[in-house]
Design a protein around this motif. Sequence first.
Motif, PDB file in Angstrom:
ATOM      1  N   ARG A  86      -0.572  -8.602   5.099  1.00  0.00           N
ATOM      2  CA  ARG A  86      -0.627  -7.380   4.299  1.00  0.00           C
ATOM      3  C   ARG A  86      -1.561  -6.357   4.939  1.00  0.00           C
ATOM      4  NH1 ARG A  86       2.187  -4.620   0.242  1.00  0.00           N
ATOM      5  NH2 ARG A  86       0.991  -2.706   0.159  1.00  0.00           N
ATOM      6  N   GLU A  87      -2.667  -6.814   5.512  1.00  0.00           N
ATOM      7  CA  GLU A  87      -3.598  -5.903   6.180  1.00  0.00           C
ATOM      8  C   GLU A  87      -2.910  -5.174   7.328  1.00  0.00           C
ATOM      9  OE1 GLU A  87      -7.125  -8.057   7.306  1.00  0.00           O
ATOM     10  OE2 GLU A  87      -7.555  -8.588   5.214  1.00  0.00           O
ATOM     11  N   VAL A  88      -2.079  -5.888   8.064  1.00  0.00           N
ATOM     12  CA  VAL A  88      -1.336  -5.267   9.169  1.00  0.00           C
ATOM     13  C   VAL A  88      -0.395  -4.195   8.610  1.00  0.00           C
ATOM     14  CG1 VAL A  88       0.434  -5.686  10.932  1.00  0.00           C
ATOM     15  CG2 VAL A  88      -1.514  -7.243  10.720  1.00  0.00           C
ATOM     16  N   PRO A  93       0.239   3.916   8.975  1.00  0.00           N
ATOM     17  CA  PRO A  93       0.188   5.148   8.190  1.00  0.00           C
ATOM     18  C   PRO A  93       1.564   5.765   7.907  1.00  0.00           C
ATOM     19  CG  PRO A  93      -0.424   5.597  10.449  1.00  0.00           C
ATOM     20  CD  PRO A  93      -0.235   4.102  10.343  1.00  0.00           C
ATOM     21  N   GLU A  94       2.599   5.278   8.574  1.00  0.00           N
ATOM     22  CA  GLU A  94       3.934   5.845   8.397  1.00  0.00           C
ATOM     23  C   GLU A  94       4.614   5.365   7.115  1.00  0.00           C
ATOM     24  OE1 GLU A  94       6.265   5.166  11.908  1.00  0.00           O
ATOM     25  OE2 GLU A  94       4.623   5.768  13.210  1.00  0.00           O
ATOM     26  N   TRP A  95       4.141   4.271   6.550  1.00  0.00           N
ATOM     27  CA  TRP A  95       4.775   3.696   5.376  1.00  0.00           C
ATOM     28  C   TRP A  95       3.956   3.974   4.134  1.00  0.00           C
ATOM     29  CZ3 TRP A  95       4.923  -1.494   8.350  1.00  0.00           C
ATOM     30  CH2 TRP A  95       5.949  -1.454   9.300  1.00  0.00           C
ATOM     31  N   GLY A  96       4.650   4.255   3.050  1.00  0.00           N
ATOM     32  CA  GLY A  96       4.009   4.403   1.751  1.00  0.00           C
ATOM     33  C   GLY A  96       3.839   3.045   1.097  1.00  0.00           C
ATOM     34  N   PRO A  97       3.153   2.993  -0.039  1.00  0.00           N
ATOM     35  CA  PRO A  97       2.899   1.722  -0.724  1.00  0.00           C
ATOM     36  C   PRO A  97       4.166   0.944  -1.078  1.00  0.00           C
ATOM     37  CG  PRO A  97       1.584   3.463  -1.709  1.00  0.00           C
ATOM     38  CD  PRO A  97       2.507   4.110  -0.723  1.00  0.00           C
ATOM     39  N   VAL A  98       5.193   1.630  -1.541  1.00  0.00           N
ATOM     40  CA  VAL A  98       6.414   0.937  -1.931  1.00  0.00           C
ATOM     41  C   VAL A  98       7.089   0.310  -0.712  1.00  0.00           C
ATOM     42  CG1 VAL A  98       8.726   1.224  -2.927  1.00  0.00           C
ATOM     43  CG2 VAL A  98       6.758   2.355  -3.988  1.00  0.00           C
ATOM     44  N   LYS A 100       5.652  -0.606   2.058  1.00  0.00           N
ATOM     45  CA  LYS A 100       4.810  -1.730   2.480  1.00  0.00           C
ATOM     46  C   LYS A 100       5.069  -2.945   1.609  1.00  0.00           C
ATOM     47  CE  LYS A 100       1.204   1.274   4.271  1.00  0.00           C
ATOM     48  NZ  LYS A 100      -0.126   1.818   4.114  1.00  0.00           N
ATOM     49  N   ASP A 101       5.197  -2.721   0.307  1.00  0.00           N
ATOM     50  CA  ASP A 101       5.483  -3.827  -0.609  1.00  0.00           C
ATOM     51  C   ASP A 101       6.826  -4.474  -0.295  1.00  0.00           C
ATOM     52  OD1 ASP A 101       3.095  -3.326  -1.887  1.00  0.00           O
ATOM     53  OD2 ASP A 101       3.994  -2.354  -3.636  1.00  0.00           O
ATOM     54  N   ILE A 102       7.818  -3.651  -0.015  1.00  0.00           N
ATOM     55  CA  ILE A 102       9.149  -4.176   0.311  1.00  0.00           C
ATOM     56  C   ILE A 102       9.097  -5.002   1.591  1.00  0.00           C
ATOM     57  CG2 ILE A 102      11.482  -3.506   1.064  1.00  0.00           C
ATOM     58  CD1 ILE A 102      11.210  -1.137  -0.957  1.00  0.00           C
ATOM     59  N   LYS A 103       8.404  -4.501   2.595  1.00  0.00           N
ATOM     60  CA  LYS A 103       8.279  -5.238   3.860  1.00  0.00           C
ATOM     61  C   LYS A 103       7.529  -6.557   3.645  1.00  0.00           C
ATOM     62  CE  LYS A 103       8.766  -1.351   6.980  1.00  0.00           C
ATOM     63  NZ  LYS A 103      10.096  -1.733   7.427  1.00  0.00           N
ATOM     64  N   GLU A 104       6.512  -6.533   2.790  1.00  0.00           N
ATOM     65  CA  GLU A 104       5.763  -7.756   2.504  1.00  0.00           C
ATOM     66  C   GLU A 104       6.660  -8.777   1.800  1.00  0.00           C
ATOM     67  OE1 GLU A 104       1.511  -9.122   0.585  1.00  0.00           O
ATOM     68  OE2 GLU A 104       2.483  -7.343  -0.240  1.00  0.00           O
ATOM     69  N   ILE A 105       7.449  -8.329   0.839  1.00  0.00           N
ATOM     70  CA  ILE A 105       8.362  -9.226   0.126  1.00  0.00           C
ATOM     71  C   ILE A 105       9.379  -9.820   1.093  1.00  0.00           C
ATOM     72  CG2 ILE A 105      10.252  -9.285  -1.564  1.00  0.00           C
ATOM     73  CD1 ILE A 105       8.549  -7.233  -3.191  1.00  0.00           C
ATOM     74  N   GLU A 106       9.896  -9.002   1.983  1.00  0.00           N
ATOM     75  CA  GLU A 106      10.852  -9.500   2.976  1.00  0.00           C
ATOM     76  C   GLU A 106      10.220 -10.568   3.858  1.00  0.00           C
ATOM     77  OE1 GLU A 106      12.016  -5.885   4.950  1.00  0.00           O
ATOM     78  OE2 GLU A 106      13.509  -5.391   3.422  1.00  0.00           O
TER      79      GLU A 106
END
Length: 132
Positions: A86-88, A93-98, A100-106
């Motif tokens: 998640r820290e990575v 900076p190109e991704w918003g919170p949503v 980032k969350d989607i990428k983390e879930i994937e």
Amino acid sequence: METSMLNRIRKLERENSVFLLEKAKGAYWEEVKSTLNNSGSQKEYCRERKHECFFLFQEILSRNRAMRGDAANPTEDFMDFFSEKREVLDKNPEWGPVEKDIKEIEFVEQVKLDLAARGHESPYIKQILGLG
């Protein structure tokens, strides 16, 4: 949606999930309920996915005790593994919170599927335990 969330949290409580932050039964739901309308991300969904992944991780370790090796606290190693991922994501900076969350879930889903398919042969379990 609220009923579904409540049922999923109750399941995590019954299984004493480490992802409920050691809150008393019912306390976590109250916190979620009070912020549900303000939530702009998929963090709760991700927490549930991580729990499923952690369950597989524990099963693999219970069947392959030698894998634990020098790992003092495999649970902490597991938590650190996902925190570092998640820290990575958060550093981009190109991704918003949503996003980032989607990428983390994937990523969590990918780890879960790999653990289920490969068990102790999964490269993820080796990374989590620092075996390579």
